[in-house]
Design a protein around this motif. Structure first.
Motif, short mmCIF file in Angstrom:
data_model
loop_
_atom_site.label_atom_id
_atom_site.label_comp_id
_atom_site.label_asym_id
_atom_site.label_seq_id
_atom_site.Cartn_x
_atom_site.Cartn_y
_atom_site.Cartn_z
N ARG A 83 0.83 -1.20 0.00
CA ARG A 83 0.00 0.00 0.00
C ARG A 83 0.87 1.26 0.00
O ARG A 83 0.59 2.22 -0.72
N LEU A 84 1.95 1.25 0.77
CA LEU A 84 2.86 2.40 0.79
C LEU A 84 3.55 2.58 -0.57
O LEU A 84 3.67 3.70 -1.06
N VAL A 85 3.99 1.49 -1.17
CA VAL A 85 4.62 1.58 -2.48
C VAL A 85 3.64 2.10 -3.51
O VAL A 85 3.97 2.97 -4.33
N ARG A 86 2.41 1.61 -3.47
CA ARG A 86 1.40 2.04 -4.44
C ARG A 86 0.98 3.49 -4.22
O ARG A 86 0.62 4.19 -5.17
N ARG A 87 1.03 3.95 -3.00
CA ARG A 87 0.60 5.32 -2.73
C ARG A 87 1.70 6.34 -3.02
O ARG A 87 1.45 7.38 -3.61
N PHE A 88 2.94 6.04 -2.63
CA PHE A 88 4.01 7.04 -2.73
C PHE A 88 5.07 6.73 -3.79
O PHE A 88 5.72 7.64 -4.28
N GLY A 89 5.29 5.47 -4.09
CA GLY A 89 6.37 5.11 -5.02
C GLY A 89 5.92 4.93 -6.45
O GLY A 89 6.33 5.67 -7.35
N ILE A 90 5.06 3.96 -6.67
CA ILE A 90 4.60 3.64 -8.01
C ILE A 90 3.07 3.62 -7.98
O ILE A 90 2.47 2.58 -7.73
N PRO A 91 2.43 4.76 -8.22
CA PRO A 91 0.96 4.79 -8.16
C PRO A 91 0.31 3.82 -9.14
O PRO A 91 0.79 3.65 -10.26
N ALA A 92 -0.73 3.18 -8.71
CA ALA A 92 -1.54 2.25 -9.53
C ALA A 92 -0.78 1.02 -9.96
O ALA A 92 -1.19 0.32 -10.87
#
Length: 109
Positions: A83-92
């Motif tokens: 969830r953190l990666v999808r929110r701040f690193g690589i969206p979607a």
């Protein structure tokens, strides 16, 4: 003397019989590689029928089921990381932790 054909590992999150649009192009590529004589293994998160070829390996994405669900289950540490990666690193981005499991399968082939 003819060179042996390479072993190809095709990683596709979606693959038929799943009807998602992302599985159509990898399926065609797989089909044409087989017709040209290449040995091809597909690694996918899409569930396969019992009649699926033996060169299709299913690695289920347990965390992906959480995001697709309407329920709010308790998240594991891996789900929080994704969830953190999808929110701040690589969206979607889909299947961040799934990619880790696929890497382990690829190393075993």
């Amino acid at each position: 003397m003819q060179q042996p054909k390479a072993q190809i590992i095709l990683i596709s999150y979606y693959f038929p019989p799943a009807s998602d649009i992302g599985g159509i192009r990898p399926f065609r590529f797989y089909k044409y590689l087989k017709a040209m004589g290449y040995s091809c293994t597909v690694i996918t998160a899409s569930a396969q029928s019992a009649a699926a070829p033996g060169d299709i390996v299913v690695v289920p994405d347990d965390i992906g089921k959480i995001w697709a669900s309407t329920e709010k289950p308790r998240l594991s540490l891996a789900a929080h990381f994704e969830r953190l990666v999808r929110r701040f690193g690589i969206p979607a981005c889909t299947g961040v932790m799934w990619a880790k499991a696929v890497t382990a399968v690829c190393l075993g082939l």
